[in-house]
Design a protein around this motif. Structure first.
Motif, PDB file in Angstrom:
ATOM      1  N   SER A  87       5.315  -8.406   3.630  1.00 19.70           N
ATOM      2  CA  SER A  87       6.365  -8.023   3.841  1.00 19.70           C
ATOM      3  C   SER A  87       6.661  -7.041   4.330  1.00 19.70           C
ATOM      4  CB  SER A  87       7.550  -7.700   3.347  1.00 19.70           C
ATOM      5  OG  SER A  87       7.914  -8.635   1.883  1.00 19.70           O
ATOM      6  N   LEU A  88       4.734  -6.345   4.352  1.00 18.32           N
ATOM      7  CA  LEU A  88       4.517  -4.606   4.670  1.00 18.32           C
ATOM      8  C   LEU A  88       3.729  -5.092   6.696  1.00 18.32           C
ATOM      9  CD1 LEU A  88       3.406  -4.094   1.465  1.00 18.32           C
ATOM     10  CD2 LEU A  88       5.498  -3.135   2.867  1.00 18.32           C
ATOM     11  N   SER A  89       3.779  -3.680   7.150  1.00 21.42           N
ATOM     12  CA  SER A  89       3.453  -3.303   8.072  1.00 21.42           C
ATOM     13  C   SER A  89       2.030  -2.212   8.313  1.00 21.42           C
ATOM     14  CB  SER A  89       4.120  -3.256   9.495  1.00 21.42           C
ATOM     15  OG  SER A  89       4.848  -2.287   9.141  1.00 21.42           O
ATOM     16  N   LEU A  90       1.449  -2.269   9.197  1.00 24.15           N
ATOM     17  CA  LEU A  90       0.197  -0.972   8.911  1.00 24.15           C
ATOM     18  C   LEU A  90       1.281  -0.286   9.472  1.00 24.15           C
ATOM     19  CD1 LEU A  90      -2.888  -2.388  11.275  1.00 24.15           C
ATOM     20  CD2 LEU A  90      -2.023  -1.429   9.080  1.00 24.15           C
ATOM     21  N   GLY A  91       0.984   1.939   8.688  1.00 21.96           N
ATOM     22  CA  GLY A  91       1.886   2.725   9.253  1.00 21.96           C
ATOM     23  C   GLY A  91       2.772   2.614   8.113  1.00 21.96           C
ATOM     24  N   GLU A  92       3.993   3.321   9.044  1.00 22.71           N
ATOM     25  CA  GLU A  92       4.701   3.545   7.923  1.00 22.71           C
ATOM     26  C   GLU A  92       5.831   2.502   7.858  1.00 22.71           C
ATOM     27  OE1 GLU A  92       8.765   5.675   9.582  1.00 22.71           O
ATOM     28  OE2 GLU A  92       7.147   6.734   9.255  1.00 22.71           O
ATOM     29  N   ASN A  93       6.087   2.791   6.338  1.00 19.55           N
ATOM     30  CA  ASN A  93       7.230   1.381   5.790  1.00 19.55           C
ATOM     31  C   ASN A  93       8.207   2.607   4.872  1.00 19.55           C
ATOM     32  OD1 ASN A  93       5.613  -1.504   5.736  1.00 19.55           O
ATOM     33  ND2 ASN A  93       3.917   0.013   5.643  1.00 19.55           N
TER      34      ASN A  93
END
Length: 105
Positions: free
Chosen positions: A61-67
């Motif tokens: 559910s997440l991505s690299l960088g800003e969440n």
């Protein structure tokens, strides 16, 4: 998962909790940075050290960088938390960041 160059790791500097103070309108945004895709554990404690809220966000559910995710400032019992100071703790893959958040009702 292996850290990826060019992305900031989770740290006290990359963790933002806003609005702060929270005045009971809308939701609180918890913003953090990841340098690798890992499960994230978010917990909120009162100043006595009691956990009042927690959630786990799976790496898919997440991505690299800003969440970002939002929290309604309700405790685990779904009741509004009282005015006061709390500590938001975000942990992922051995990295931990904390930020104080103030609730004013």
């Amino acid at each position: 998962s292996t850290p990826v160059a060019g992305f900031a790791p989770l740290s006290d500097q990359t963790l933002l909790v806003y609005p702060n103070p929270y005045r009971g309108k809308g939701k609180i945004t918890i913003q953090f940075s990841l340098d690798a895709l890992r499960t994230v554990d978010i917990r909120v404690y009162d100043l006595v050290g009691r956990q009042v809220w927690n959630t786990t966000v799976m790496e898919g559910s997440l991505s690299l960088g800003e969440n970002r995710l939002t929290w309604d400032a309700l405790g685990a019992s779904k009741a509004p938390l009282a005015s006061g100071a709390y500590v938001c703790r975000v942990a992922s893959g051995g990295q931990v960041a904390t930020k104080k958040v103030f609730i004013v009702r």
